[in-house]
Design a protein around this motif. Structure first.
Motif, PDB file in Angstrom:
ATOM      1  N   HIS A  74     -33.002  37.960  74.708  1.00  0.00           N
ATOM      2  CA  HIS A  74     -33.124  37.048  75.848  1.00  0.00           C
ATOM      3  C   HIS A  74     -34.187  37.530  76.824  1.00  0.00           C
ATOM      4  CE1 HIS A  74     -31.412  35.340  79.789  1.00  0.00           C
ATOM      5  NE2 HIS A  74     -32.104  34.407  79.204  1.00  0.00           N
ATOM      6  N   GLN A  75     -34.242  38.831  77.057  1.00  0.00           N
ATOM      7  CA  GLN A  75     -35.174  39.388  78.036  1.00  0.00           C
ATOM      8  C   GLN A  75     -36.611  39.450  77.509  1.00  0.00           C
ATOM      9  OE1 GLN A  75     -33.389  43.201  78.868  1.00  0.00           O
ATOM     10  NE2 GLN A  75     -32.168  42.413  80.575  1.00  0.00           N
ATOM     11  N   ASN A  76     -36.777  39.863  76.246  1.00  0.00           N
ATOM     12  CA  ASN A  76     -38.101  40.178  75.725  1.00  0.00           C
ATOM     13  C   ASN A  76     -38.662  39.142  74.756  1.00  0.00           C
ATOM     14  OD1 ASN A  76     -37.690  42.522  77.166  1.00  0.00           O
ATOM     15  ND2 ASN A  76     -37.310  43.799  75.380  1.00  0.00           N
ATOM     16  N   GLY A  77     -37.796  38.284  74.196  1.00  0.00           N
ATOM     17  CA  GLY A  77     -38.246  37.345  73.174  1.00  0.00           C
ATOM     18  C   GLY A  77     -38.358  38.019  71.816  1.00  0.00           C
ATOM     19  N   TYR A  78     -38.492  37.206  70.787  1.00  0.00           N
ATOM     20  CA  TYR A  78     -38.522  37.742  69.422  1.00  0.00           C
ATOM     21  C   TYR A  78     -39.748  38.627  69.189  1.00  0.00           C
ATOM     22  CZ  TYR A  78     -38.928  37.919  64.360  1.00  0.00           C
ATOM     23  OH  TYR A  78     -39.069  38.353  63.074  1.00  0.00           O
ATOM     24  N   ALA A  79     -40.890  38.224  69.706  1.00  0.00           N
ATOM     25  CA  ALA A  79     -42.137  38.950  69.436  1.00  0.00           C
ATOM     26  C   ALA A  79     -42.072  40.403  69.909  1.00  0.00           C
ATOM     27  CB  ALA A  79     -43.316  38.242  70.093  1.00  0.00           C
ATOM     28  N   LYS A  80     -41.325  40.654  70.981  1.00  0.00           N
ATOM     29  CA  LYS A  80     -41.258  42.007  71.537  1.00  0.00           C
ATOM     30  C   LYS A  80     -39.920  42.694  71.253  1.00  0.00           C
ATOM     31  CE  LYS A  80     -44.454  41.002  75.327  1.00  0.00           C
ATOM     32  NZ  LYS A  80     -44.631  40.959  76.805  1.00  0.00           N
ATOM     33  N   LEU A  81     -39.114  42.093  70.389  1.00  0.00           N
ATOM     34  CA  LEU A  81     -37.817  42.679  70.072  1.00  0.00           C
ATOM     35  C   LEU A  81     -37.994  43.891  69.158  1.00  0.00           C
ATOM     36  CD1 LEU A  81     -34.666  42.336  70.157  1.00  0.00           C
ATOM     37  CD2 LEU A  81     -34.900  41.110  67.991  1.00  0.00           C
ATOM     38  N   SER A  82     -37.420  45.013  69.548  1.00  0.00           N
ATOM     39  CA  SER A  82     -37.472  46.204  68.703  1.00  0.00           C
ATOM     40  C   SER A  82     -36.070  46.774  68.544  1.00  0.00           C
ATOM     41  CB  SER A  82     -38.398  47.273  69.303  1.00  0.00           C
ATOM     42  OG  SER A  82     -37.775  47.919  70.404  1.00  0.00           O
ATOM     43  N   THR A  83     -35.815  47.319  67.379  1.00  0.00           N
ATOM     44  CA  THR A  83     -34.500  47.919  67.140  1.00  0.00           C
ATOM     45  C   THR A  83     -34.293  49.142  68.043  1.00  0.00           C
ATOM     46  OG1 THR A  83     -35.472  49.153  65.275  1.00  0.00           O
ATOM     47  CG2 THR A  83     -34.298  47.106  64.773  1.00  0.00           C
ATOM     48  N   ARG A  84     -35.376  49.803  68.400  1.00  0.00           N
ATOM     49  CA  ARG A  84     -35.261  50.963  69.299  1.00  0.00           C
ATOM     50  C   ARG A  84     -34.738  50.533  70.668  1.00  0.00           C
ATOM     51  NH1 ARG A  84     -37.137  55.802  68.459  1.00  0.00           N
ATOM     52  NH2 ARG A  84     -38.469  55.051  66.753  1.00  0.00           N
ATOM     53  N   ASP A  85     -35.262  49.407  71.184  1.00  0.00           N
ATOM     54  CA  ASP A  85     -34.782  48.897  72.475  1.00  0.00           C
ATOM     55  C   ASP A  85     -33.326  48.451  72.389  1.00  0.00           C
ATOM     56  OD1 ASP A  85     -37.220  49.357  73.671  1.00  0.00           O
ATOM     57  OD2 ASP A  85     -37.926  47.284  73.470  1.00  0.00           O
ATOM     58  N   VAL A  86     -32.969  47.832  71.266  1.00  0.00           N
ATOM     59  CA  VAL A  86     -31.580  47.390  71.085  1.00  0.00           C
ATOM     60  C   VAL A  86     -30.650  48.588  71.040  1.00  0.00           C
ATOM     61  CG1 VAL A  86     -29.973  46.251  69.504  1.00  0.00           C
ATOM     62  CG2 VAL A  86     -32.223  45.243  69.935  1.00  0.00           C
ATOM     63  N   ALA A  87     -31.026  49.620  70.306  1.00  0.00           N
ATOM     64  CA  ALA A  87     -30.207  50.824  70.227  1.00  0.00           C
ATOM     65  C   ALA A  87     -30.009  51.450  71.605  1.00  0.00           C
ATOM     66  CB  ALA A  87     -30.834  51.826  69.268  1.00  0.00           C
ATOM     67  N   ALA A  88     -31.093  51.497  72.381  1.00  0.00           N
ATOM     68  CA  ALA A  88     -31.011  52.059  73.735  1.00  0.00           C
ATOM     69  C   ALA A  88     -30.080  51.223  74.603  1.00  0.00           C
ATOM     70  CB  ALA A  88     -32.399  52.136  74.360  1.00  0.00           C
ATOM     71  N   ALA A  89     -30.172  49.894  74.507  1.00  0.00           N
ATOM     72  CA  ALA A  89     -29.319  49.012  75.309  1.00  0.00           C
ATOM     73  C   ALA A  89     -27.860  49.134  74.901  1.00  0.00           C
ATOM     74  CB  ALA A  89     -29.788  47.565  75.161  1.00  0.00           C
ATOM     75  N   ALA A  90     -27.622  49.397  73.613  1.00  0.00           N
ATOM     76  CA  ALA A  90     -26.246  49.527  73.114  1.00  0.00           C
ATOM     77  C   ALA A  90     -25.689  50.919  73.350  1.00  0.00           C
ATOM     78  CB  ALA A  90     -26.203  49.201  71.627  1.00  0.00           C
ATOM     79  N   GLY A  91     -26.574  51.880  73.655  1.00  0.00           N
ATOM     80  CA  GLY A  91     -26.128  53.257  73.856  1.00  0.00           C
ATOM     81  C   GLY A  91     -25.729  53.944  72.563  1.00  0.00           C
ATOM     82  N   VAL A  92     -26.444  53.590  71.466  1.00  0.00           N
ATOM     83  CA  VAL A  92     -26.141  54.198  70.171  1.00  0.00           C
ATOM     84  C   VAL A  92     -27.430  54.728  69.561  1.00  0.00           C
ATOM     85  CG1 VAL A  92     -24.198  52.616  69.784  1.00  0.00           C
ATOM     86  CG2 VAL A  92     -26.457  52.040  68.870  1.00  0.00           C
TER      87      VAL A  92
END
Length: 204
Positions: A24-42
């Motif tokens: 939602h914040q970054n859009g698909y083009a800027k979506l990275s698994t590293r950012d998702v992991a950081a947001a999830a705290g895993v």
């Protein structure tokens, strides 16, 4: 064993909720698994463990979100105390809620991703079919109530409704309402048309 399974599910849900936020914040083009992991705290390895890849995570995210949408729509159409026009009004309320929550942006980002990813497109089409089945059954109930859908079949009415809402979402995200196009107002006016048909049907 049960505790380990529960922990695995909890981690999966945490990652999907984080993916929803980042998409939602970054859009698909800027979506990275590293950012998702950081947001999830895993650790990043947890995403690969649970989903295999960025694509696998996106497919799981869509199925996770779509199941929530279908549960909500099923409950609405199963509520026999609501008229068809009231159900339409509620669907429009849901659209407003989904825009405010970011759900519409997320779903449209996944649709955009599907244009260049056949596997994502396949999963999205399968999810869309569940919604179309609900709409088709609602159209059949309307046909039984009104006696006719004019020149349209129930399947064609379902297709028109799906295109109206999905297209309306795209136009909203493009900023069309800010330019004066009455995107959501037009959808709500269809509820008035249904009420007109209900009134005529009751007079027969």
């Amino acid at each position: 064993m049960a505790r380990a399974t529960a922990a695995k599910v909890d981690t999966s849900i945490a990652v999907l909720e984080a993916a929803k936020k980042v998409l939602h914040q970054n859009g698909y083009a800027k979506l990275s698994t590293r950012d998702v992991a950081a947001a999830a705290g895993v650790p990043l390895s947890q995403i690969h463990y649970h989903f295999g890849s960025k694509q696998g995570m996106l497919l799981a995210l869509y199925e996770y979100l779509n199941s929530q949408l279908l549960d909500r729509q099923n409950a609405m159409y199963a509520n026999t105390t609501l008229t068809l026009s009231q159900q339409w009004d509620l669907a429009c309320d849901y659209l407003d809620d989904d825009i405010a929550s970011g759900y519409v942006r997320i779903m449209q980002e996944l649709v955009a991703a599907s244009w260049s990813d056949p596997e994502v497109a396949k999963v999205l089409r399968a999810g869309l079919k569940g919604w179309l089945d609900l709409l088709t059954e609602a159209a059949r109930r309307a046909e039984r109530s009104f006696g006719s859908l004019g020149p349209f079949s129930a399947e064609e009415i379902a297709g028109l409704v799906a295109q109206a809402f999905i297209g309306g979402e795209s136009l909203y995200l493009l900023g069309a309402e800010q330019e004066g196009l009455p995107v959501r107002r037009v959808l709500r006016r269809v509820g008035d048309l249904i009420r007109f048909a209900e009134g005529n049907s009751s007079k027969r």
